[in-house]
Design an enzyme around this catalytic site. Structure first.
Site, PDB file in Angstrom:
ATOM      1  CE1 TYR A 145      -6.484 -78.844 -19.210  1.00 30.52           C
ATOM      2  CE2 TYR A 145      -8.164 -80.365 -18.405  1.00 30.52           C
ATOM      3  CZ  TYR A 145      -7.752 -79.078 -18.682  1.00 30.52           C
ATOM      4  OH  TYR A 145      -8.601 -78.029 -18.431  1.00 30.52           O
TER       5      TYR A 145
ATOM      6  CE  LYS B 175     -11.757 -77.395 -20.885  1.00 33.16           C
ATOM      7  NZ  LYS B 175     -11.106 -78.414 -20.055  1.00 33.16           N
TER       8      LYS B 175
ATOM      9  CG  ASP C 234     -13.647 -79.818 -18.179  1.00 37.15           C
ATOM     10  OD1 ASP C 234     -14.437 -79.253 -18.957  1.00 37.15           O
ATOM     11  OD2 ASP C 234     -12.434 -79.515 -18.095  1.00 37.15           O
TER      12      ASP C 234
ATOM     13  CG  HIS D  17      -7.972 -75.344 -23.931  1.00 38.81           C
ATOM     14  ND1 HIS D  17      -7.443 -76.560 -23.575  1.00 38.81           N
ATOM     15  CD2 HIS D  17      -8.027 -74.630 -22.779  1.00 38.81           C
ATOM     16  CE1 HIS D  17      -7.193 -76.570 -22.270  1.00 38.81           C
ATOM     17  NE2 HIS D  17      -7.542 -75.405 -21.772  1.00 38.81           N
TER      18      HIS D  17
END
Ligand code: A2P
Length: 284
Positions: free
Chosen positions: A53, A78, A48, A111
């Site tokens: 990120y 996401k 994931d 998200h």
């Protein structure tokens, strides 16, 4: 006995491995690349990540270096909040695919929702974004579509306008913070719940109750938290960049928490709560 390859079924029949390897707060570069590779070598089959990120390229590299075939890895990313809307969604997905170096995603998530408190036209914004997700799904770019951090209010609004209902809602979940209203809504609507911060981002690991319950089974606090999510029917996404911990967090299939232990963990204080909620500015 279940293991890391055991799966849960999404509403469209796609199988999702029961524990995912989480990468929130894992820096892009060697750390993400090597830890993803290690997780797959240790048997994880579900990874994931998220665009925000900043580690998608390294996550993709780690998957390729592991030698595990693409079709044997369940890969989620996401869409970030600045990519909302139909056209932006299409462009965001293309960019994510390219950065990850893959030609399809197993799961693509919104998200964070637009919410009433922050945007008067929140429902229309989410509907328009979702139209893009439905198109990606119909075009075969993604095997499943879902949301993250959606509360029942946003899920119910989406249900009104969606042709394809979300298959997953990924929310914060750990002992002491179980968002029961979300769990109930998702169960009633056939949505699989995934847990982010299943260890309370580490904040629960020194908790006396969690440790005491784990010790009764010869397990650590982290293992207790992962097991707790599994027994709630939730797909946990524990994050660690430490090989021993990556292995330990998956060594959770040889014990079971009792009903009384589950209830005690449900009722404990919100020790691990992140403080992030969709009504506030989203966390990256
Ligand atoms: P690290 O990545 O340095 O190993 P969550 O999954 O709830 O977000 O929690 C992640 C945090 O918990 C990270 O700081 C991670 O550290 C730490 N962590 C993960 N697994 C373990 C473990 N088995 N024992 C101790 N700390 C852990």
């Amino acid at each position: 006995m279940e293991n890391l390859s055991s799966t849960r079924k999404l509403a469209n029949g796609v199988k999702i491995p029961c524990i995912g390897y989480g990468t929130w707060q894992t820096p892009g570069g060697d750390v993400a690349r090597d830890s993803v590779k290690k997780a797959l070598e240790l048997g994880y089959r579900h990874v994931d990540t998220a665009t925000v990120y900043g580690n998608e390229a390294s996550v993709g590299e780690g998957i390729r270096l592991s030698g595990v075939k693409r079709e044997d890895v369940f890969l989620t990313t996401k869409q970030w909040t600045n990519e909302r809307g139909f056209e932006n969604t299409m462009a965001a997905a293309e960019r994510a695919l390219k950065t990850l170096g893959v030609d399809y995603l197993d799961l693509y998530l919104v998200h964070w929702p637009a919410v009433e408190k922050l945007s008067p036209d929140w429902a229309a914004i989410n509907a328009e974004t979702w139209r893009g997700f439905e198109k990606l799904y119909k075009d075969g770019k993604v095997r499943a579509i879902g949301v993250s951090n959606f509360m029942p209010a946003q899920l119910a609004a989406l249900k009104e306008c969606a042709e394809v209902q979300p298959m997953v809602d990924q929310v914060e979940f750990h002992p002491g913070y179980i968002q029961r209203n979300v769990l109930d809504y998702c169960r009633e609507n056939g949505i699989v719940v995934e847990a982010w911060s299943p260890l309370g981002s580490g904040r629960l690991l020194a908790d006396p109750l969690v440790n005491e319950i784990g010790a009764a089974h010869g397990k650590s606090a982290a293992q207790t938290c992962v097991r707790y999510a599994l027994q709630h029917g939730i797909v946990p996404l524990p994050k660690s960049v430490t090989p021993e911990r990556i292995a330990a967090n998956a060594d959770v299939f040889d014990f079971a928490l009792t009903d009384a232990e589950m209830a005690a963990l449900d009722a404990m204080p919100e020790t691990g709560y992140s403080g992030y909620h969709p009504d506030d500015a989203p966390a990256g």
